[in-house]
Write a protein that holds these residues in place. Structure first.
Motif, mmCIF file in Angstrom:
data_model
loop_
_atom_site.group_PDB
_atom_site.id
_atom_site.type_symbol
_atom_site.label_atom_id
_atom_site.label_comp_id
_atom_site.label_asym_id
_atom_site.label_seq_id
_atom_site.Cartn_x
_atom_site.Cartn_y
_atom_site.Cartn_z
ATOM 1 N N MET A 1 19.773 11.023 50.162
ATOM 2 C CA MET A 1 18.816 9.959 50.388
ATOM 3 C C MET A 1 18.553 9.242 49.069
ATOM 4 O O MET A 1 18.401 9.857 48.023
ATOM 5 N N SER A 2 18.493 7.939 49.139
ATOM 6 C CA SER A 2 18.342 7.116 47.947
ATOM 7 C C SER A 2 17.043 7.410 47.213
ATOM 8 O O SER A 2 15.992 7.598 47.822
ATOM 9 N N ARG A 3 17.145 7.436 45.896
ATOM 10 C CA ARG A 3 15.970 7.673 45.067
ATOM 11 C C ARG A 3 15.099 6.425 44.922
ATOM 12 O O ARG A 3 13.979 6.512 44.439
ATOM 13 N N VAL A 4 15.633 5.278 45.294
ATOM 14 C CA VAL A 4 14.862 4.035 45.374
ATOM 15 C C VAL A 4 15.191 3.389 46.709
ATOM 16 O O VAL A 4 16.234 3.657 47.300
ATOM 17 N N SER A 5 14.305 2.543 47.181
ATOM 18 C CA SER A 5 14.544 1.903 48.475
ATOM 19 C C SER A 5 15.737 0.954 48.403
ATOM 20 O O SER A 5 16.083 0.440 47.336
ATOM 21 N N VAL A 6 16.356 0.752 49.543
ATOM 22 C CA VAL A 6 17.502 -0.149 49.654
ATOM 23 C C VAL A 6 17.015 -1.440 50.305
ATOM 24 O O VAL A 6 16.532 -1.426 51.430
ATOM 25 N N LYS A 7 17.123 -2.515 49.563
ATOM 26 C CA LYS A 7 16.689 -3.812 50.076
ATOM 27 C C LYS A 7 17.786 -4.419 50.947
ATOM 28 O O LYS A 7 18.924 -3.965 50.933
ATOM 29 N N THR A 8 17.444 -5.451 51.678
ATOM 30 C CA THR A 8 18.395 -6.147 52.543
ATOM 31 C C THR A 8 18.574 -7.577 52.061
ATOM 32 O O THR A 8 17.893 -8.038 51.131
ATOM 33 N N ARG A 9 19.447 -8.278 52.717
ATOM 34 C CA ARG A 9 19.703 -9.688 52.416
ATOM 35 C C ARG A 9 18.403 -10.490 52.429
ATOM 36 O O ARG A 9 18.162 -11.330 51.568
ATOM 37 N N GLU A 10 17.547 -10.220 53.401
ATOM 38 C CA GLU A 10 16.309 -10.976 53.566
ATOM 39 C C GLU A 10 15.309 -10.724 52.438
ATOM 40 O O GLU A 10 14.396 -11.518 52.232
ATOM 41 N N ASP A 11 15.475 -9.636 51.699
ATOM 42 C CA ASP A 11 14.594 -9.340 50.573
ATOM 43 C C ASP A 11 14.939 -10.160 49.326
ATOM 44 O O ASP A 11 14.134 -10.236 48.400
ATOM 45 N N LEU A 12 16.123 -10.726 49.321
ATOM 46 C CA LEU A 12 16.559 -11.526 48.174
ATOM 47 C C LEU A 12 15.952 -12.926 48.229
ATOM 48 O O LEU A 12 15.662 -13.435 49.321
ATOM 49 N N PRO A 13 15.813 -13.571 47.082
ATOM 50 C CA PRO A 13 15.434 -14.985 47.106
ATOM 51 C C PRO A 13 16.472 -15.784 47.899
ATOM 52 O O PRO A 13 17.660 -15.436 47.921
ATOM 53 N N ALA A 14 16.043 -16.838 48.553
ATOM 54 C CA ALA A 14 16.919 -17.628 49.433
ATOM 55 C C ALA A 14 18.197 -18.078 48.728
ATOM 56 O O ALA A 14 19.274 -18.093 49.335
ATOM 57 N N GLU A 15 18.100 -18.416 47.449
ATOM 58 C CA GLU A 15 19.294 -18.918 46.744
ATOM 59 C C GLU A 15 20.345 -17.823 46.512
ATOM 60 O O GLU A 15 21.506 -18.126 46.253
ATOM 61 N N LEU A 16 19.967 -16.541 46.637
ATOM 62 C CA LEU A 16 20.932 -15.456 46.468
ATOM 63 C C LEU A 16 21.492 -14.925 47.784
ATOM 64 O O LEU A 16 22.451 -14.160 47.795
ATOM 65 N N GLN A 17 20.925 -15.353 48.898
ATOM 66 C CA GLN A 17 21.412 -14.862 50.191
ATOM 67 C C GLN A 17 22.869 -15.254 50.478
ATOM 68 O O GLN A 17 23.619 -14.434 51.017
ATOM 69 N N PRO A 18 23.322 -16.460 50.098
ATOM 70 C CA PRO A 18 24.753 -16.754 50.289
ATOM 71 C C PRO A 18 25.665 -15.823 49.476
ATOM 72 O O PRO A 18 26.762 -15.490 49.919
ATOM 73 N N LEU A 19 25.202 -15.397 48.300
ATOM 74 C CA LEU A 19 25.987 -14.440 47.510
ATOM 75 C C LEU A 19 26.064 -13.101 48.240
ATOM 76 O O LEU A 19 27.105 -12.449 48.239
ATOM 77 N N TRP A 20 24.986 -12.686 48.889
ATOM 78 C CA TRP A 20 25.013 -11.461 49.700
ATOM 79 C C TRP A 20 26.102 -11.592 50.767
ATOM 80 O O TRP A 20 26.892 -10.671 50.987
ATOM 81 N N ASP A 21 26.156 -12.754 51.423
ATOM 82 C CA ASP A 21 27.158 -12.962 52.463
ATOM 83 C C ASP A 21 28.568 -12.857 51.897
ATOM 84 O O ASP A 21 29.448 -12.257 52.521
ATOM 85 N N LYS A 22 28.799 -13.426 50.699
ATOM 86 C CA LYS A 22 30.109 -13.325 50.050
ATOM 87 C C LYS A 22 30.401 -11.876 49.661
ATOM 88 O O LYS A 22 31.525 -11.408 49.768
ATOM 89 N N MET A 23 29.366 -11.167 49.194
ATOM 90 C CA MET A 23 29.519 -9.781 48.782
ATOM 91 C C MET A 23 30.019 -8.937 49.943
ATOM 92 O O MET A 23 30.858 -8.059 49.762
ATOM 93 N N THR A 24 29.553 -9.206 51.145
ATOM 94 C CA THR A 24 29.969 -8.391 52.288
ATOM 95 C C THR A 24 31.444 -8.573 52.622
ATOM 96 O O THR A 24 32.038 -7.706 53.262
ATOM 97 N N THR A 25 32.056 -9.665 52.178
ATOM 98 C CA THR A 25 33.498 -9.842 52.384
ATOM 99 C C THR A 25 34.296 -8.968 51.420
ATOM 100 O O THR A 25 35.480 -8.731 51.631
ATOM 101 N N TYR A 26 33.673 -8.485 50.378
ATOM 102 C CA TYR A 26 34.299 -7.629 49.376
ATOM 103 C C TYR A 26 34.440 -6.201 49.894
ATOM 104 O O TYR A 26 35.325 -5.467 49.482
ATOM 105 N N GLY A 27 33.533 -5.812 50.780
ATOM 106 C CA GLY A 27 33.555 -4.472 51.343
ATOM 107 C C GLY A 27 32.169 -4.081 51.807
ATOM 108 O O GLY A 27 31.215 -4.838 51.667
ATOM 109 N N ALA A 28 32.064 -2.875 52.339
ATOM 110 C CA ALA A 28 30.785 -2.387 52.879
ATOM 111 C C ALA A 28 29.959 -1.760 51.762
ATOM 112 O O ALA A 28 29.814 -0.544 51.669
ATOM 113 N N PHE A 29 29.412 -2.611 50.902
ATOM 114 C CA PHE A 29 28.647 -2.145 49.747
ATOM 115 C C PHE A 29 27.171 -2.519 49.858
ATOM 116 O O PHE A 29 26.492 -2.715 48.860
ATOM 117 N N GLU A 30 26.661 -2.616 51.089
ATOM 118 C CA GLU A 30 25.295 -3.086 51.290
ATOM 119 C C GLU A 30 24.255 -2.186 50.642
ATOM 120 O O GLU A 30 23.240 -2.684 50.143
#
Length: 183
Positions: A1-30
């Motif tokens: 179990m993670s020692r810190v909480s795991v944030k989601t795409r929605e927790d990021l500032p709006a300008e970083l959410q497209p980068l999250w979407d690109k990151m998911t094309t790299y692999g399952a590293f959410e």
């Protein structure tokens, strides 16, 4: 179990959410990205760099995955081996072959260039302060300076990821087969 909480795409500032979407094309590293998201500059700069390097493809995926799995085996990072051994299998090295990369000299699935990449990844990880010029003579026979720089950086960065992943103990994403690297 993670020692810190795991944030989601929605927790990021709006300008970083497209980068999250690109990151998911790299692999399952959410989970990894979600932990990095606690510090948006870390998330932004690390994932922008990884996505850009992947898009440019100066270094072949096979060489990259050979280096990443080698480092992760050396550092016993189950998270990274679990994510990258299947990517290496896509590049032609079986998962059984990935498990024995550290025994690279007589590895039947590796070319001479592959063996050089594994040898160099070991040097970057374990012998960075004792590595001699001889290996660079051999690297230059097969790789451009840009490729050597990227191979070095990605290998060293993977070592940092190994430590980040293991100390914070976040879970491997659902659907990723766990491959124990601690053996």
């Amino acid at each position: 179990m993670s020692r810190v909480s795991v944030k989601t795409r929605e927790d990021l500032p709006a300008e970083l959410q497209p980068l999250w979407d690109k990151m998911t094309t790299y692999g399952a590293f959410e989970n990894q990205a979600g932990v990095m998201a606690h510090r948006p500059p870390i998330f932004k700069h690390i994932w922008s760099m990884l996505v850009d390097l992947s898009d440019e493809a100066v270094l072949s995926k096979r060489y990259l995955e050979l280096a990443l799995v080698t480092v992760s085996l050396l550092n016993k990072c189950t998270y990274c081996v679990s994510h990258h051994a299947p990517k290496l299998a896509i590049q032609g090295v079986s998962e059984e072959g990935a498990e024995r990369l550290l025994d690279y000299k007589d590895h039947p699935e590796l070319t001479d260039d592959d063996k050089l990449v594994v040898e160099y990844a070991i040097a970057v990880t374990n012998n960075w302060n004792r590595t001699r010029d001889e290996i660079f003579v051999r690297l230059r026979e097969h790789f451009s300076e840009a490729q050597i720089v990227e191979l070095t950086w990605r290998t060293a960065l993977c070592g940092a990821f190994n430590r980040f992943n293991d100390i914070l103990q976040f879970d491997i994403e659902q659907g990723v087969v766990v491959r124990d690297a601690a053996e």
